[in-house]
Design an enzyme around this catalytic site. Structure first.
Site, PDB file in Angstrom:
ATOM      1  N   SER A  87      36.510  44.027  27.598  1.00 60.13           N
ATOM      2  CA  SER A  87      35.718  44.923  26.759  1.00 60.13           C
ATOM      3  C   SER A  87      36.429  45.174  25.440  1.00 60.13           C
ATOM      4  CB  SER A  87      35.477  46.237  27.497  1.00 60.13           C
ATOM      5  OG  SER A  87      34.633  45.992  28.590  1.00 60.13           O
ATOM      6  N   GLU A 102      45.595  46.745  31.861  1.00 57.80           N
ATOM      7  CA  GLU A 102      45.067  47.884  31.116  1.00 57.80           C
ATOM      8  C   GLU A 102      45.383  49.175  31.856  1.00 57.80           C
ATOM      9  OE1 GLU A 102      40.640  48.251  31.041  1.00 57.80           O
ATOM     10  OE2 GLU A 102      40.685  46.201  31.768  1.00 57.80           O
ATOM     11  N   ASN A 145      36.723  45.297  41.492  1.00 60.60           N
ATOM     12  CA  ASN A 145      37.172  44.902  40.151  1.00 60.60           C
ATOM     13  C   ASN A 145      38.662  45.195  40.006  1.00 60.60           C
ATOM     14  OD1 ASN A 145      37.342  44.199  37.475  1.00 60.60           O
ATOM     15  ND2 ASN A 145      35.883  45.732  36.724  1.00 60.60           N
ATOM     16  N   CYS A 159      40.123  43.626  30.232  1.00 63.07           N
ATOM     17  CA  CYS A 159      40.248  42.663  31.347  1.00 63.07           C
ATOM     18  C   CYS A 159      40.660  41.261  30.890  1.00 63.07           C
ATOM     19  CB  CYS A 159      38.931  42.583  32.109  1.00 63.07           C
ATOM     20  SG  CYS A 159      38.324  44.184  32.614  1.00 63.07           S
ATOM     21  N   THR A 192      32.260  49.803  42.003  1.00 64.94           N
ATOM     22  CA  THR A 192      32.800  48.510  41.532  1.00 64.94           C
ATOM     23  C   THR A 192      34.321  48.532  41.449  1.00 64.94           C
ATOM     24  OG1 THR A 192      32.822  49.003  39.139  1.00 64.94           O
ATOM     25  CG2 THR A 192      30.738  48.250  40.064  1.00 64.94           C
ATOM     26  N   LYS A 209      23.977  37.805  36.441  1.00 66.68           N
ATOM     27  CA  LYS A 209      23.217  38.055  35.205  1.00 66.68           C
ATOM     28  C   LYS A 209      23.712  37.138  34.077  1.00 66.68           C
ATOM     29  CE  LYS A 209      22.372  43.002  36.084  1.00 66.68           C
ATOM     30  NZ  LYS A 209      20.929  43.190  35.937  1.00 66.68           N
ATOM     31  N   HIS A 243      35.017  36.380  35.078  1.00 71.39           N
ATOM     32  CA  HIS A 243      35.545  37.731  35.305  1.00 71.39           C
ATOM     33  C   HIS A 243      34.503  38.460  36.143  1.00 71.39           C
ATOM     34  CE1 HIS A 243      36.815  41.771  34.870  1.00 71.39           C
ATOM     35  NE2 HIS A 243      35.821  42.097  34.061  1.00 71.39           N
ATOM     36  N   ASP A 272      21.577  54.763  48.284  1.00 74.62           N
ATOM     37  CA  ASP A 272      21.255  53.796  49.332  1.00 74.62           C
ATOM     38  C   ASP A 272      22.371  52.739  49.336  1.00 74.62           C
ATOM     39  OD1 ASP A 272      20.223  51.765  50.870  1.00 74.62           O
ATOM     40  OD2 ASP A 272      18.323  51.590  49.757  1.00 74.62           O
ATOM     41  N   SER A 330      27.670  47.310  27.861  1.00 73.13           N
ATOM     42  CA  SER A 330      28.715  46.439  28.421  1.00 73.13           C
ATOM     43  C   SER A 330      28.088  45.199  29.070  1.00 73.13           C
ATOM     44  CB  SER A 330      29.603  47.204  29.409  1.00 73.13           C
ATOM     45  OG  SER A 330      28.962  47.405  30.653  1.00 73.13           O
TER      46      SER A 330
END
Ligand code: CAA
Length: 374
Positions: A321, A89, A291, A121, A164, A255, A246, A37, A212
Site C-alpha cells: 500500500s 511494516e 495476512n 507489504c 484477514t 478479484k 500478495h 455470518d 485499497s
C-alpha cells in the site's frame, strides 16, 4: 582494500526458512464474536485461520527463527553473508533497524550491510530485489545475502480487516540459485495513494477498504500488461507453472485475477480455470496463516516452488500500500522439487495452540492494556 574486479555471479534463492507463531484461531470462530455470518469470512473473503502471537512473542522472534531455519538449510559458511535486509511494516523502533535485532539473535556482525526496508507489504520483495541486484552487479564479490520478510498484522478489534489478520516470516538466503533463479528483469508500478497506512504512534492501520481493492487491482493490471508486452498473453502465461500474488485475503487475489483476465479479453470460464489451476493452489499456506504483510507473497512463492521440477517457471506479484507493486519471474532450481521448507510449516501448524473466542478476546484485552501502560 580488495583489488578484485566486480563480477556478476549466478543469483537466486539458495534456501528458504518459514516460521508461523505459536497461536492460531479459525475465522469461523471469530465471526460470532463480531455478529457476522462465518460464511462471510470463509467464502466471502476466502480466509481460513489467523496466526497470532502469544504475549512476549513478536516480529523479532518470527524473523530470527525463520532466518535460523534458512541458514541451517543453506549450510553455507556464515562468514560469506555480506548483506542482511529485513522487510517489515511492524516497526519496533523509528531508528534502529529490525535487522539489528535479527543480527543480535543470530550472532551476525562485522562486514555485513544490515538494514530494514519499509514499503508496506512490498518491503520484503524490495529487500530480495536489492539483495539479488547486489549479487548480479558484482558488488557482492560472491558473498551471500540473508533476506527476511516478517510481520505481525493486527487490526483493531471489530475492524472489517480483522478476519484477514495474521503473522509470519519467510527468510531466504540469496546465493547460488539452488531453489530458484531470479530473473534480472522485473515489472514495477507505483502511484502515491492513501489506501492503507499507519500514522506514527498509532497501533493499528487506517484503511480505505474500497480504495485499497481498487489500487491493488490497478497495480496487477499494469504489471501483467508490462510482463506480456507485445507478446501473446496465452503464450506468456502458459509457460508459468504457478502465479503467486500478495495475499491480503484470498478473495482479493481472485478479484485481481479477474481484472487481469479482463485485460486479456478472456471469457469468464478461462479466468476461472486460470485461477483454479495456477493461482489458487499457491495460497494453501496463506489460508493457514492469514495476512502476514511482507511475508504473504513469499509464503505463497515458497508453497508454489515446493515440488516444481528444475527449470519450471513461476511469477510473483508483490503489492504494498501507498502504493508500489512489482512482478517478478523466477525459475525453479534443483532443490525446489524436494521442497524441504515445507517441514517448517508442518511443524509450526501442528504444534500451535488454537484459541477459542473467549481466549482470543482475553489476548486482545491484554494487548490493549499493554499499549495503554506503554
Ligand atoms: N456469505 C458469503 N459471502 C458474504 C456474506 C455471507 N454471509 N456476507 C458478505 N459476503 C461477501 C461479500 O459479498 C463480499 O464479496 P465480494 O467482494 O465478492 O462481493 C465479501 O464477502 C466481503 O464483504 P464486504 O465487502 O462487505 O467486506 P467488508 O467491507 O466487511 O471488508 C475489506 C472487506 C474492505 C477488504 C476488509 O477485509 C479490509 O478492510 N481489509 C483490509 C484492507 C485490505 O486487505 N485491502 C486489500 C488490498 S491492500 C493490500 O493488499 C495491503 C494489505 O496487505 C493490507
Amino acid at each position: 582494500m580488495s583489488t578484485s574486479t566486480a563480477a556478476a555471479c549466478p543469483t537466486g534463492i539458495a534456501s528458504i526458512g518459514l516460521h508461523f507463531p505459536p497461536l492460531a484461531m479459525s475465522v469461523a470462530d471469530l465471526a460470532p464474536l463480531r455478529g457476522e455470518d462465518p460464511a462471510k469470512y470463509t467464502n466471502g473473503l476466502g480466509c481460513g485461520e489467523m496466526s497470532l502471537c502469544a504475549p512476549g512473542y513478536g516480529v523479532v522472534e518470527l524473523a530470527a527463527e525463520a532466518a535460523r531455519r534458512a541458514i541451517r538449510r543453506w549450510g553455507g559458511d556464515r562468514e560469506r553473508i555480506g548483506l542482511l535486509a529485513v522487510g517489515t511494516e511492524t516497526g519496533v523502533d523509528m531508528s534502529r533497524p529490525l535487522s539489528a535485532w535479527v543480527a543480535e539473535r543470530l550472532g551476525l556482525a562485522g562486514a555485513v550491510r544490515s538494514y530494514e526496508v519499509k514499503h508496506a507489504c512490498y518491503g520484503g520483495t524490495l529487500a530480495l530485489r536489492q539483495a539479488a541486484e547486489w549479487r548480479m552487479s558484482g558488488a557482492a564479490q560472491d558473498r551471500a545475502a540473508l533476506v527476511v520478510a516478517a510481520d505481525v498484522a493486527l487490526y483493531e478489534p471489530g475492524d472489517p480487516g480483522e478476519p484477514t489478520q495474521g503473522a509470519g516470516a519467510v527468510a531466504m538466503v540469496v546465493d547460488e540459485p539452488e531453489v530458484a533463479a531470479i530473473d534480472p528483469v522485473s515489472y514495477a508500478w507505483s502511484e502515491p495513494q492513501f489506501d492503507f497506512w499507519r500514522p506514527v504512534g498509532e497501533s493499528y492501520p487506517r484503511v480505505d477498504g474500497p480504495l485499497s481493492l481498487d489500487c491493488y487491482r490497478r497495480a496487477a493490471e499494469n504489471c501483467f500488461r508490462a510482463l506480456v508486452g507485445n507478446g501473446d498473453p496465452e503464450a506468456v502465461l502458459r509457460e508459468l507453472a504457478a502465479i503467486c500474488f500478495h495475499v491480503p485475503f484470498p478473495k482479493m487475489v481472485k478479484k485481481a485475477v479477474q481484472r487481469v483476465g479482463e485485460l486479456f479479453h478472456w471469457e469468464a470460464e478461462r479466468i476461472e480455470a486460470f485461477f483454479r489451476d495456477k493461482v489458487d493452489p499457491t495460497m494453501v499456506w496463506n489460508r493457514l496463516c492469514g495476512n502476514a504483510y511482507t511475508a504473504s507473497l513469499w509464503i505463497s512463492v515458497a508453497n508454489a516452488l515446493k515440488g516444481l521440477a528444475h527449470g519450471q517457471r513461476l511469477a510473483a506479484f508483490s503489492y504494498g500500500s501507498g502504493f508500489g507493486a512489482e512482478l517478478l519471474t523466477l525459475e525453479a532450481g534443483p532443490k525446489a522439487a524436494a521442497g524441504e521448507w515445507a517441514e517448517d510449516v508442518e511443524r509450526d501448524v501442528s504444534g500451535r495452540r488454537r484459541l477459542n473466542a473467549r481466549r482470543y478476546s482475553l489476548l486482545r484485552d491484554r494487548e490493549a492494556d499493554k499499549r495503554l501502560s506503554a
